[in-house]
Design an enzyme around this catalytic site. Sequence first.
Site, PDB file in Angstrom:
ATOM      1  N   SER A 198      15.922  21.751 -13.948  1.00  0.00           N
ATOM      2  CA  SER A 198      14.757  22.594 -14.204  1.00  0.00           C
ATOM      3  C   SER A 198      15.208  23.931 -14.766  1.00  0.00           C
ATOM      4  CB  SER A 198      13.971  22.813 -12.908  1.00  0.00           C
ATOM      5  OG  SER A 198      13.048  23.877 -13.051  1.00  0.00           O
ATOM      6  N   GLU A 236      10.636   8.584 -16.284  1.00  0.00           N
ATOM      7  CA  GLU A 236       9.306   9.122 -16.581  1.00  0.00           C
ATOM      8  C   GLU A 236       8.934   8.895 -18.044  1.00  0.00           C
ATOM      9  OE1 GLU A 236       9.394  12.711 -13.248  1.00  0.00           O
ATOM     10  OE2 GLU A 236       9.678  13.183 -15.356  1.00  0.00           O
ATOM     11  N   LYS A 292      16.645  21.221  -8.763  1.00  0.00           N
ATOM     12  CA  LYS A 292      15.959  20.016  -9.239  1.00  0.00           C
ATOM     13  C   LYS A 292      16.895  19.029  -9.915  1.00  0.00           C
ATOM     14  CE  LYS A 292      12.179  19.188  -9.310  1.00  0.00           C
ATOM     15  NZ  LYS A 292      11.199  19.606 -10.321  1.00  0.00           N
ATOM     16  N   HIS A 304       0.835  -1.219   0.000  1.00  0.00           N
ATOM     17  CA  HIS A 304       0.000   0.000   0.000  1.00  0.00           C
ATOM     18  C   HIS A 304       0.866   1.264   0.000  1.00  0.00           C
ATOM     19  CE1 HIS A 304      -3.427  -2.625   0.920  1.00  0.00           C
ATOM     20  NE2 HIS A 304      -2.647  -3.169   1.839  1.00  0.00           N
TER      21      HIS A 304
END
Length: 473
Positions: free
Chosen positions: A284, A297, A290, A163
Amino acid sequence: MSEKKNQKEKLWGGRFKGEAASILERIGESISFDRKLYKEDLEGSRAHAKMLHKIGILSREELQKILNGLNTIESEIDSGEFVFRSELEDIHMHVEARLTELEGEVGKKLHTGRSRNDQVAQDVRLYIRNRILEVLDRLDSLRESLYLQAERNIDTIIPGYTHLQVAQPVRASHFLLAYFWMFTRDRDFFQFAASTNDELVLGSGAMAGVNYSNDREFLASELGVPRISPNSMDAVSGRDHLLQFLFAGTQCMIHASRLCEDLILYSSQEFGLVRLPDGLTTGSSIMPQKKNPDIAELIRGKAARTIGNLNHMAVLLKGLPLTYNRDLQEDKLALFDCVETLLISLEGLEEMIRELEFRPSRGERSLKEGFATATDLADFLVGEKGVPFRTAHELVGRLVSECGEKGETLFTISEQARSAISPFFTGKEYDRAVSLELSADKKNSFGGTAKARQIEQLKIASESLKTSSRTKE
């Protein structure tokens, strides 16, 4: 006014007197994508030409001229010199037209006893056979990287989740080997897809066979195909082999996407379990701090495309009558995209796995703050102190609640606070009961995360890699 083309210029134009509309040419061309089949088309044409010589259609001199012409065409395409023209529709017509330019009238004999229907069906099967070999190589590289990382991280303890909540301590090797076995199943699936694909359909003609005593056994031998299609109607219209490849590709990309999701989460500030190298991440344009896991992704996104390709093929096929229908021209778009997506995704995934680093201290912190050995403590009360499980569960639950109120963990809460809940929560027995490493080693069932079982599992994985290597040889 739309541009018109004289249909007699087409290789199939003898039947027609009028001019073809521009839309017919533009909507019907497939050379913009089926040029990817050129090597397979040339391979099939060489075998077909040799067969025509064997049955007396071509003389030895004619055969040699055709083979020379086909070799020249391959060199031209390889070097980028070949000129593709949309009016010639597909790769088959380009090859035949150029062959005729190079070698004269003998080029027009190549299509004897062959239809574009069985020709393209065979080309696609040869293409799938070749691409599966590339996919298997990439899968083996990925599996080897997973194996090597697992071997290096057998003593790294990280949280296992259910979970998406901290559940129990596991060895990082156990996590990595879970994906090793997923990709091993994918390898098996692609081999199954190869077995369904490896069939000779050339010689089936348009759909009913051909009016020549063609030698299909010879063709099968030339192309290295172990099986000959028994029904010409099924041969030119069946695409089960293509579906099987897309099924395998979809399953593989789903596994890749799940691994990427774990890497995205595990490399985040909140989890911090792994670190990806700078060369495999991006920054970024506005936030200088970042470090984004773009490869992971993008692979996760590409998995959606692969699922879409499978759906594309299923919907394309579900309403087609026998035999060949022009709709089937669209089958290659899904296939080509799936192949390209698979190969680049597996390459990207393999690089991430090879270069990533685990951060054991972050794993330890998450496990302790997540009370990951609470179950082990309850089992200690049951197994060594004879406490009924329900009572043990309640006592440990009270201890966890006390830790939560005091901002402590099972490792930092004072012995005085523990003993107030149970006299068994004291001394070295308690320390052993909540130990992260001992918790992992208690999971000693076959396939478990205990170190002995991980060593055992690594041996099995090593044998799997060796078997795959021998199979390719």
